[in-house]
Design an enzyme around this catalytic site. Sequence first.
Site, PDB file in Angstrom:
ATOM      1  N   LYS A  91       5.955  73.240 -25.644  1.00 46.41           N
ATOM      2  CA  LYS A  91       7.355  73.030 -26.022  1.00 46.41           C
ATOM      3  C   LYS A  91       8.055  72.195 -24.953  1.00 46.41           C
ATOM      4  CE  LYS A  91      11.445  74.891 -25.348  1.00 46.41           C
ATOM      5  NZ  LYS A  91      12.300  73.759 -25.639  1.00 46.41           N
TER       6      LYS A  91
ATOM      7  N   GLU B  51       7.003  77.116 -12.021  1.00 44.56           N
ATOM      8  CA  GLU B  51       7.455  76.038 -11.118  1.00 44.56           C
ATOM      9  C   GLU B  51       8.951  75.938 -11.326  1.00 44.56           C
ATOM     10  OE1 GLU B  51       5.388  74.520  -9.108  1.00 44.56           O
ATOM     11  OE2 GLU B  51       3.438  75.035  -9.939  1.00 44.56           O
TER      12      GLU B  51
ATOM     13  N   CYS C  61      13.179  68.101  -8.857  1.00 44.19           N
ATOM     14  CA  CYS C  61      13.200  69.411  -8.193  1.00 44.19           C
ATOM     15  C   CYS C  61      12.923  69.269  -6.700  1.00 44.19           C
ATOM     16  CB  CYS C  61      12.178  70.325  -8.836  1.00 44.19           C
ATOM     17  SG  CYS C  61      10.530  69.610  -8.862  1.00 44.19           S
TER      18      CYS C  61
ATOM     19  N   GLU D 239      21.504  75.367  -6.291  1.00 50.38           N
ATOM     20  CA  GLU D 239      20.906  74.139  -6.841  1.00 50.38           C
ATOM     21  C   GLU D 239      21.916  73.458  -7.775  1.00 50.38           C
ATOM     22  OE1 GLU D 239      17.782  74.267  -9.898  1.00 50.38           O
ATOM     23  OE2 GLU D 239      16.673  72.782  -8.739  1.00 50.38           O
TER      24      GLU D 239
HETATM   25  P1  NAD Z   1      15.527  75.220 -18.121  1.00 50.43           P
HETATM   26  O1  NAD Z   1      15.013  76.414 -17.415  1.00 50.43           O
HETATM   27  O2  NAD Z   1      16.862  75.287 -18.737  1.00 50.43           O
HETATM   28  O3  NAD Z   1      14.523  74.800 -19.297  1.00 50.43           O
HETATM   29  C1  NAD Z   1      13.162  74.539 -19.066  1.00 50.43           C
HETATM   30  C2  NAD Z   1      12.402  74.757 -20.358  1.00 50.43           C
HETATM   31  O4  NAD Z   1      12.452  76.145 -20.670  1.00 50.43           O
HETATM   32  C3  NAD Z   1      13.006  74.028 -21.562  1.00 50.43           C
HETATM   33  O5  NAD Z   1      11.975  73.566 -22.388  1.00 50.43           O
HETATM   34  C4  NAD Z   1      13.787  75.136 -22.244  1.00 50.43           C
HETATM   35  O6  NAD Z   1      14.003  74.914 -23.615  1.00 50.43           O
HETATM   36  C5  NAD Z   1      12.880  76.332 -22.007  1.00 50.43           C
HETATM   37  N1  NAD Z   1      13.510  77.659 -22.112  1.00 50.43           N
HETATM   38  C6  NAD Z   1      14.814  77.983 -22.014  1.00 50.43           C
HETATM   39  N2  NAD Z   1      14.971  79.315 -22.212  1.00 50.43           N
HETATM   40  C7  NAD Z   1      13.743  79.830 -22.400  1.00 50.43           C
HETATM   41  C8  NAD Z   1      13.247  81.145 -22.625  1.00 50.43           C
HETATM   42  N3  NAD Z   1      14.058  82.206 -22.728  1.00 50.43           N
HETATM   43  N4  NAD Z   1      11.916  81.317 -22.747  1.00 50.43           N
HETATM   44  C9  NAD Z   1      11.074  80.271 -22.641  1.00 50.43           C
HETATM   45  N5  NAD Z   1      11.487  78.995 -22.457  1.00 50.43           N
HETATM   46  C10 NAD Z   1      12.810  78.789 -22.333  1.00 50.43           C
HETATM   47  O7  NAD Z   1      15.417  74.022 -17.093  1.00 50.43           O
HETATM   48  P2  NAD Z   1      15.931  72.540 -17.294  1.00 50.43           P
HETATM   49  O8  NAD Z   1      17.418  72.527 -17.196  1.00 50.43           O
HETATM   50  O9  NAD Z   1      15.257  71.950 -18.473  1.00 50.43           O
HETATM   51  O10 NAD Z   1      15.293  71.826 -16.005  1.00 50.43           O
HETATM   52  C11 NAD Z   1      15.903  71.801 -14.756  1.00 50.43           C
HETATM   53  C12 NAD Z   1      15.320  72.851 -13.833  1.00 50.43           C
HETATM   54  O11 NAD Z   1      13.920  72.682 -13.744  1.00 50.43           O
HETATM   55  C13 NAD Z   1      15.849  72.735 -12.409  1.00 50.43           C
HETATM   56  O12 NAD Z   1      16.126  74.011 -11.924  1.00 50.43           O
HETATM   57  C14 NAD Z   1      14.680  72.122 -11.657  1.00 50.43           C
HETATM   58  O13 NAD Z   1      14.653  72.405 -10.278  1.00 50.43           O
HETATM   59  C15 NAD Z   1      13.533  72.725 -12.368  1.00 50.43           C
HETATM   60  N6  NAD Z   1      12.314  71.948 -12.170  1.00 50.43           N
HETATM   61  C16 NAD Z   1      11.346  72.454 -11.353  1.00 50.43           C
HETATM   62  C17 NAD Z   1      10.198  71.722 -11.111  1.00 50.43           C
HETATM   63  C18 NAD Z   1       9.102  72.265 -10.223  1.00 50.43           C
HETATM   64  O14 NAD Z   1       8.016  71.704 -10.264  1.00 50.43           O
HETATM   65  N7  NAD Z   1       9.324  73.286  -9.431  1.00 50.43           N
HETATM   66  C19 NAD Z   1      10.037  70.467 -11.696  1.00 50.43           C
HETATM   67  C20 NAD Z   1      11.050  69.978 -12.513  1.00 50.43           C
HETATM   68  C21 NAD Z   1      12.189  70.732 -12.751  1.00 50.43           C
END
Ligand code: NAD
Length: 482
Positions: free
Chosen positions: A172, A247, A281, A385
């Site tokens: 997804k 991650e 990130c 963040e």
């Molecule tokens: P998010 O957590 O809002 O969403 C990430 C994914 O999770 C999306 O596909 C979303 O639809 C899904 N999701 C949301 N609720 C869920 C649930 N209850 N169960 C399962 N999946 C669910 O994050 P975002 O806003 O898309 O991305 C930004 C964040 O990602 C920032 O905090 C960033 O630091 C982090 N990030 C981390 C890394 C890493 O490698 N550590 C890399 C890139 C981004």
Amino acid sequence: MDPVLNFVDGSFLPANTGLTLETINPATGAVLTTLPRSDQTDVDNATKAAMAAAPKWASTPIDERIHWLQRLADALEEEAETVAQLESMDTGKPISLALRVDATRSVANFRFFAEHGLRHEDATFISNGATNHVHRKPVGVVGLITPWNLPLYLLTWKVAPALLMGNAIVAKPSELTPLTANHLAKVMHRIGFPPGVFNLVHGLGHEVGQAIVEHADIRAISFTGGTATGKIVAATAAPLFKKISLELGGKNATIVLKDAPFDDMMEGIVRASFTNSGQVCLCGSRLLVHASIYEAFREKFVAAVEGIVVGDPQIETTVMGSVISKEHQAKVESYIDLGIEEGGVVLTGGKACDAPVQGVPASAAFLRPTVFEGLSHEARTAREEIFGPVVTLHAFQTEEEAIAIANATQYGLAGSVWTGDVERGHAFAQRLETGIVWVNTWLNRDLRTPFGGVKDSGVGREGGDWSMNFFSELTNICVQQP
Ligand code: NAD
């Protein structure tokens, strides 16, 4: 643009309910197309397809699976320009960045894991007159959930090792950026990739993501996203005894030691601060500078930041495009307000209305790179963040103090140290509570190395053997010698 569809058992399908969402180009505000607003039934159907395809894929010889990864790399490489266009439109990032980083790295992920698989040998250990053979088996059906900042880059980072190890996939992508995952499905379809091995279900996190994490037949979850979502994923998956790799978010420090020849390093430090509008990130959003060089550094840093070309992502020379959405712009602006309330001084940038980007429509989500000084390192602006183009500057007197400030956060993903003495930098780096530290460089990635965070930045490591371990179950068979 054609609507995005789910990819289940090799076929492109709408959500079973027919419901859709819109995906928007944040650099214009225009609707690009629709995507399915799927639900649990769509996840069930995708999982059934994956379960049916899994045994054959698992028993496909690894050389053949490696050959598929190579074919996927070749096919994506041929379409790098298209991938970069789609990624740029969906995220608002500059086309040059999308080509150099997103499109290139997505190909590299498939190529790397193909080569890593070729080189890999299962371990054996001999002792007490017996030989231990460590065998790898696929986990089965795995769930891959990814964010919007590096959509195809992060999806392929999981897809490639999952396929290599013989798993079937239900993936997804973020609902904000479905285009390149959809394109990957089209590429798979075009090259005749075995149906059902890779399935894609689009939709909202709490509907589709949650259904994937809860599904009893999905035995491992590799999740990249925010820390708050990671907590929900962990709480859901743990009682089901799934393997999980998380991650998560970061609030990384960039530390400039007093001996740093910072003029030579400025390009790298600015890149670490503002690549992809600070929406990586690994970006360093807290810049700690030794007090003896602070003023000279600040002057050069602010001048370099003001030189970043912000504007239309489609123009080749643009360095910084929009942020991901109007909602995210508002979130970042609320942190700019908070920074001012907390006593910070904006040295450059600020809210969109204070520092507008000429020539972009009002419906677009643009911000200028923003630099604060004068904030306590304990201020929320300096600890939480923001995930946008906002950096806070802090002076430190001693290296002890720099370490204490750098480690005084709930996060522990990455950091970078800049110094004229690499041994000193290496020693300093070892004291940072993070999974990754760069010395005199940033985002320099060898895909064989472990990638992941400590504290609230995640659980587990991905990359090279660590990805292979996550996407396989190990069985040790101990054979007594006659
Ligand atoms: P998010 O957590 O809002 O969403 C990430 C994914 O999770 C999306 O596909 C979303 O639809 C899904 N999701 C949301 N609720 C869920 C649930 N209850 N169960 C399962 N999946 C669910 O994050 P975002 O806003 O898309 O991305 C930004 C964040 O990602 C920032 O905090 C960033 O630091 C982090 N990030 C981390 C890394 C890493 O490698 N550590 C890399 C890139 C981004």
